[in-house]
Motif scaffolding. Structure first.
Motif, PDB file in Angstrom:
ATOM      1  N   THR A 283       0.824  -1.201   0.000  1.00  0.00           N
ATOM      2  CA  THR A 283       0.000   0.000   0.000  1.00  0.00           C
ATOM      3  C   THR A 283       0.866   1.261   0.000  1.00  0.00           C
ATOM      4  N   TYR A 284       0.251   2.371  -0.381  1.00  0.00           N
ATOM      5  CA  TYR A 284       0.956   3.650  -0.375  1.00  0.00           C
ATOM      6  C   TYR A 284      -0.039   4.762  -0.056  1.00  0.00           C
ATOM      7  N   GLU A 285       0.482   5.821   0.541  1.00  0.00           N
ATOM      8  CA  GLU A 285      -0.342   6.953   0.923  1.00  0.00           C
ATOM      9  C   GLU A 285      -0.749   7.754  -0.313  1.00  0.00           C
ATOM     10  N   THR A 286      -2.004   8.216  -0.304  1.00  0.00           N
ATOM     11  CA  THR A 286      -2.486   9.064  -1.397  1.00  0.00           C
ATOM     12  C   THR A 286      -2.980  10.417  -0.886  1.00  0.00           C
ATOM     13  N   GLY A 287      -3.124  10.542   0.418  1.00  0.00           N
ATOM     14  CA  GLY A 287      -3.650  11.770   1.013  1.00  0.00           C
ATOM     15  C   GLY A 287      -2.562  12.763   1.340  1.00  0.00           C
TER      16      GLY A 287
ATOM     17  N   ALA B 135       1.107  11.771   2.354  1.00  0.00           N
ATOM     18  CA  ALA B 135       2.033  11.161   1.393  1.00  0.00           C
ATOM     19  C   ALA B 135       3.206  12.086   1.121  1.00  0.00           C
TER      20      ALA B 135
ATOM     21  N   ARG C  30       4.124  10.521  -3.950  1.00  0.00           N
ATOM     22  CA  ARG C  30       3.161  11.095  -4.904  1.00  0.00           C
ATOM     23  C   ARG C  30       3.729  11.101  -6.316  1.00  0.00           C
TER      24      ARG C  30
ATOM     25  N   THR D 235       4.125   7.201  -7.678  1.00  0.00           N
ATOM     26  CA  THR D 235       2.881   6.426  -7.803  1.00  0.00           C
ATOM     27  C   THR D 235       1.895   7.079  -8.770  1.00  0.00           C
ATOM     28  N   ASN D 236       1.961   8.393  -8.908  1.00  0.00           N
ATOM     29  CA  ASN D 236       1.073   9.066  -9.864  1.00  0.00           C
ATOM     30  C   ASN D 236       1.573   8.971 -11.299  1.00  0.00           C
TER      31      ASN D 236
ATOM     32  N   GLY E 202      -0.818  -1.630  -4.734  1.00  0.00           N
ATOM     33  CA  GLY E 202      -1.748  -1.302  -3.667  1.00  0.00           C
ATOM     34  C   GLY E 202      -1.970  -2.532  -2.792  1.00  0.00           C
TER      35      GLY E 202
END
Length: 467
Positions: free
Chosen positions: A320-324, A327, A332, A335-336, A346
């Motif tokens: 998993t990875y942070e998206t909020g 992050a 960012r 992963t983007n 994920g």
């Protein structure tokens, strides 16, 4: 009959009368039967058929332990017994539903093994380490309690306190794995009640950096807090000699001993069966390069992606990875807009799928205290390409069970070597399996139970060598 265990008012080997005998053997495992102990609870009783001797401790309303004289001349730990509270008269219910543990024969230690905010940490390295501890201890005669609160949560504990009970569970030793307010309260109570405290260092200032947005700003203050926090312990445990050196540099005013996080080999059994499904799901062809775990910059995210750009292999990061807002900028960024040959999975339904799908485990971490995922990859016989950080160099050997790299180009060259030489991949993988076995949970259980006992007896455990 003879008393088989020294007890209150009764010496071992002394002859005592049988206070009561049940009429029938247990019909099935776990079934309970009542028996009378007589006026004093220091007598021995026989359950016919089940052949269980009950040895009372002190008053008749206190704990009664089960004993199987046919299995061994040793006493079961108290978790294999059942107390029915402050019973009327002298009636208890004794269960005979568990085999004698391998380490029976010593007085049982009731230990709190506590992980604050366990739900949030379930899929983290800390959560995995604590699962390993508890699984390892289940094969010993340590009685493990996982909540410090009477009734298992603070609300129930308040109710117990208001009705004349106690707020904290009664234990012989406290072993905490996090650093938050619940842990602080638990440690404070343990110090007040003169209960030995073990603090497990899964968090350091160094490995907190480059984890989340703002982590580098917070890290210096965290270091000061950890210096105070870990110094509250009678013993600090940590995963490696590297981490011990980090803690000593703060410095910590407590003894520090390394102990491996261990590897749960049973958890990974059957990983091969997931290969076709997960390779198709994540579009992996040829030699699949992969990493496992939460996606952080300190775990080598940028190196992973830049090396991928220089090769033609499929790279997959399972985790998993942070998206909020928490992050980091690196998370960012990658992963983007990942390189064309990089996939971020994920959440993964079954982690065995990751180890089944991948061929070469690449983990260019900047800071690790040990790296459980490296041991997991090794246990699955994967060729591992890892960074030259101290914790890895402490446990793993370049050219024997892994390839250790210092620069991005060395990672690229290592992957090219493994792609061109399947025999090298196989040899590294076989040696890696042997390395992983050295960190089995049987060894973790033996060491932890030894530490718990020595601290409960008010001794400081001697250092044990893990290599």
């Amino acid at each position: 009959m003879a008393v088989l265990q020294a007890d209150t008012g009764v010496d071992a080997g002394a002859k005592v009368a049988i206070a009561g005998v049940t009429g029938e053997a247990f019909e099935s495992p776990g079934k309970s039967q009542a028996m009378a102990l007589g006026d004093a609870a220091g007598a021995a009783d026989v359950l016919t058929g089940a052949l269980v001797v009950a040895v009372g401790r002190g008053l008749a309303s206190e704990l009664v332990e089960a004993f199987d004289p046919l299995a061994s001349d040793r006493c079961l730990p108290s978790r294999h017994c059942q107390q029915i509270g402050r019973a009327d008269g002298n009636t208890f219910r004794i269960r005979s539903d568990s085999p004698l543990p391998p380490s029976a024969g010593q007085n049982a230690v009731r230990a709190l093994n506590y992980l604050e905010v366990a739900g949030w940490l379930d899929r983290s390295g800390i959560g995995t380490s604590v699962k390993h501890q508890r699984a390892a201890l289940s094969e010993t005669n340590i009685e493990v309690v996982t909540s410090p609160w009477e009734g298992d949560d603070p609300i129930n504990a308040v109710g117990a306190k208001l009705t004349g009970g106690q707020y904290f569970a009664d234990v012989d030793l406290v072993h905490c794995n996090m650093i938050g307010p619940g842990t602080i309260a638990t440690v404070k109570h343990a110090r007040h009640s003169d209960t030995p405290v073990v603090l497990h260092s899964h968090v350091t200032r160094e490995d907190f950096r480059n984890s989340f947005r703002g982590a580098n700003v917070v890290a210096p203050a965290l270091g000061k807090y950890l210096k105070w926090f870990y110094s509250q312990a009678d013993l600090v445990l940590c995963p490696s000699e590297y981490t011990k050196g980090v803690l000593q540099s703060y410095p910590i005013d407590a003894p520090i001993q390394p102990i491996t996080n261990g590897i749960d080999l049973d958890r990974l059994e059957g990983y091969e069966n997931f290969r076709a499904e997960y390779r198709e799901r994540y579009d992996i062809d040829g030699m699949g390069v992969f990493a496992v775990g939460n996606v952080f910059e300190r775990k080598g995210l940028s190196t992973f992606c830049r090396v991928a750009r220089k090769t033609e292999y499929d790279f997959t990061w399972f985790g998993t990875y942070e998206t909020g807002p928490s992050a980091s900028s690196a998370v960012r960024k990658w992963t983007n807009d990942p390189p064309e040959n990089v996939t971020f999975s994920g959440w993964v339904d079954d982690i065995r799928g990751a180890y089944g799908a991948g061929d070469v485990f690449m983990f260019p971490a900047k800071v690790e205290n040990q790296g459980i995922v490296v041991l997991e990859a090794m246990a699955c016989g994967k060729a591992c390409v890892i960074s030259d950080i101290p914790a890895f160099e402490e446990y793993y050997e370049d050219g024997h069970d892994c390839l250790i790299c210092s620069t991005e180009q060395e990672f690229v060259d290592a992957l090219e070597r493994l792609a061109a030489n399947p025999d090298l991949r196989e040899r590294l993988g076989e040696n890696a399996r042997e390395t992983a076995r050295e960190h089995g949970l049987d060894r973790v259980g033996e060491r932890l139970s030894e530490i718990y006992r020595q601290l409960s007896d008010r001794g400081v455990p001697e250092h044990a060598e893990w290599r």
